[in-house]
Design an enzyme around this catalytic site. Sequence first.
Site, short mmCIF file in Angstrom:
data_model
loop_
_atom_site.label_atom_id
_atom_site.label_comp_id
_atom_site.label_asym_id
_atom_site.label_seq_id
_atom_site.Cartn_x
_atom_site.Cartn_y
_atom_site.Cartn_z
N ASP A 69 0.83 -1.21 0.00
CA ASP A 69 0.00 0.00 0.00
C ASP A 69 0.86 1.26 0.00
OD1 ASP A 69 0.88 -0.74 2.59
OD2 ASP A 69 -0.46 0.75 3.45
N GLU A 70 0.26 2.33 -0.46
CA GLU A 70 0.80 3.69 -0.32
C GLU A 70 2.27 3.80 -0.71
OE1 GLU A 70 -1.71 5.88 3.07
OE2 GLU A 70 -0.31 4.44 3.88
#
Length: 545
Positions: free
Chosen positions: A345-346
């Site tokens: 993620d991210e």
Amino acid sequence: MGLATLIVIGCIAALGATDGPSRGNVWPKPRSVVKFHNDGFVIVSPNSFRFNVTHYKCSTLDDALVRYYKFLVLERQAGFTERIHFRTSTNDVPLGQVHIDPNATYRGKLETLEVELMAPCEHYPYFGMDEHYELRIDSPDLPYAAKLVSHSIWGILRGLETFVQLAAPSADGTALHMSSCMISDYPRFSHRGLLIDTARHFIPLETLYTLVDGMEASKLNTFHWHIVDDQSFPYQSSTFPELSDKGAYNPLSHVYTQNNVKALIEYCRIRGIRVIAEFDTPGHTRSWGDSHPELLTVCYDETGKPKPILGPMDPTKESTYKFIDKFFAELAEVFPDKYMHVGGDEVIKDCWKSNPDITKYMKMHNFTGYNQLESFYVDKAVQTIYALNKSTIVWQEVFDNGGTRLDRNTVVHIWKGNYPEELRKITAANYMTLLSSCWYLDHLGVDWKVMYKCDPQNFEGTPKQKRLVLGGEACMWSEVVDFTNVIPRVFPRASAAAERLWSDQTVKDIADASNRLDEFRCRLVRRGIHAEPSRGPGYCPGEIF
Ligand SMILES: *[C@@H]1O[C@H](CO)[C@@H](O)[C@H](O)[C@H]1NC(C)=O
Ligand SMILES: *[C@@H]1O[C@H](CO)[C@@H](O)[C@H](O)[C@H]1NC(C)=O
Ligand SMILES: *[C@@H]1O[C@H](CO)[C@@H](O)[C@H](O)[C@H]1NC(C)=O
Ligand SMILES: *[C@@H]1O[C@H](CO)[C@@H](O)[C@H](O)[C@H]1NC(C)=O
């Protein structure tokens, strides 16, 4: 175990007051409850009560009986204290007067619970394990007796939890009431998780145990351990001890040793709770760089000079993959669960964009964008994990970016907004999925009712798509929590998610849930889990300081 009926009614008759706490109700609400003998009840006295194990047994069961006997005694103590000290609030039914006409309903004493495990104990819990159980208390075929039956040790554990929650203190505080009833119960979703982040703040082992105690009470079955992140690396690796020596907040006190990790996995295992470890990559890895800066990308300024800042992992270096191959092999040994959470993620792309070596590498490989570079990395990480005979869970970005060769057994974990659309897309692509978007416990001001209303199958899709939703996880990110406040932030709100994930889809009456959650929360407090109040003024029966 046939499910004779799906009529869902409270085991104890509804109380007159609409806003009083319930007594002897079970959280999460069982799938089917049938009462007998005109609201009949039996009395359980912990002094003489015994469990009678009649078929298979194992140490997991022995431990559970010790635990649940203790919980029964705690309920009895609460009743005893309540008898002497407490005034009756105006909108509450006095404890012990739940059964208003004892002559009409009293059936007799219950001396034993027969525990019938129909198959040998399985050692470690797993996705899709059988948690079905049937519990009969003073039913017509078993007058004045009680029996818990399951084909699996995991079902027995869930049934023991239900048994203890049925207990409500009697009027004189000397014993416990239990309704004459039959409960047939099983979860709606197989994956019912709690994510705990132990990197933003270190969470001591004792606190993790308490969180697991709350999970057990709530029938949650998956502990998702977001163990390391940018800010710290508390996992003490046997292959690369320097990771925590340099990356932990304190290499002596703020670490999980191999023994600590084993102990937590065992603590969870005997409660029928899986442990899924997440070592998030290629982003969220700053702390890895404290000991292994070569893993991370060097960021450059506008003039093309290297900055003293490191970005995400460098996906263009062969040495990065050599490292994760070795490290993930250790993790596959340490964590017995079939699933590993790969993260993904991210990933912030600015640093990759600034680095001339990465630009060169991308040109050479004809990569058209940075998402493609990210997929290139995640693909390799995922293949490494498949090679270790494990399955993977990935955050939704990995699916959203496309380009990663995700095995059909990969589970895509949704955390962002607009989740009904994301659920639709992922299941339309025939991937399994988990939902967390609506259960972010770090979001203060989102009360349990909002979390309670969130339904992971509430999206446009075919029945086949709906079946690809495996469940969900409540998430406790630890930017602003540590051992002082994590328990009340997690409970009882995580328990609201737990009922959504266990109970029938039709169970959504907020007023009824509010009464039951109030009672459940007090049970948690009695067990030493300091869950915060779920609603306005009141007190927990028998609380004493
Ligand atoms: C335990 O249950 C079995 C089977 O119902 C019964 O025969 C036995 O007497 C019970 N033992 C005790 C101590 O209650
Ligand atoms: C209820 O039962 C008790 C003892 O079992 C008896 O003394 C009492 O008279 C009964 N009350 C009524 C109203 O029947
Ligand atoms: C990149 O594209 C060029 C031109 O289409 C091609 O000759 C080359 O083989 C490609 N390189 C890779 C690694 O795919
Ligand atoms: C792979 O894992 C499964 C259990 O998930 C196990 O039954 C099987 O033996 C494993 N295979 C190898 C080669 O280790």
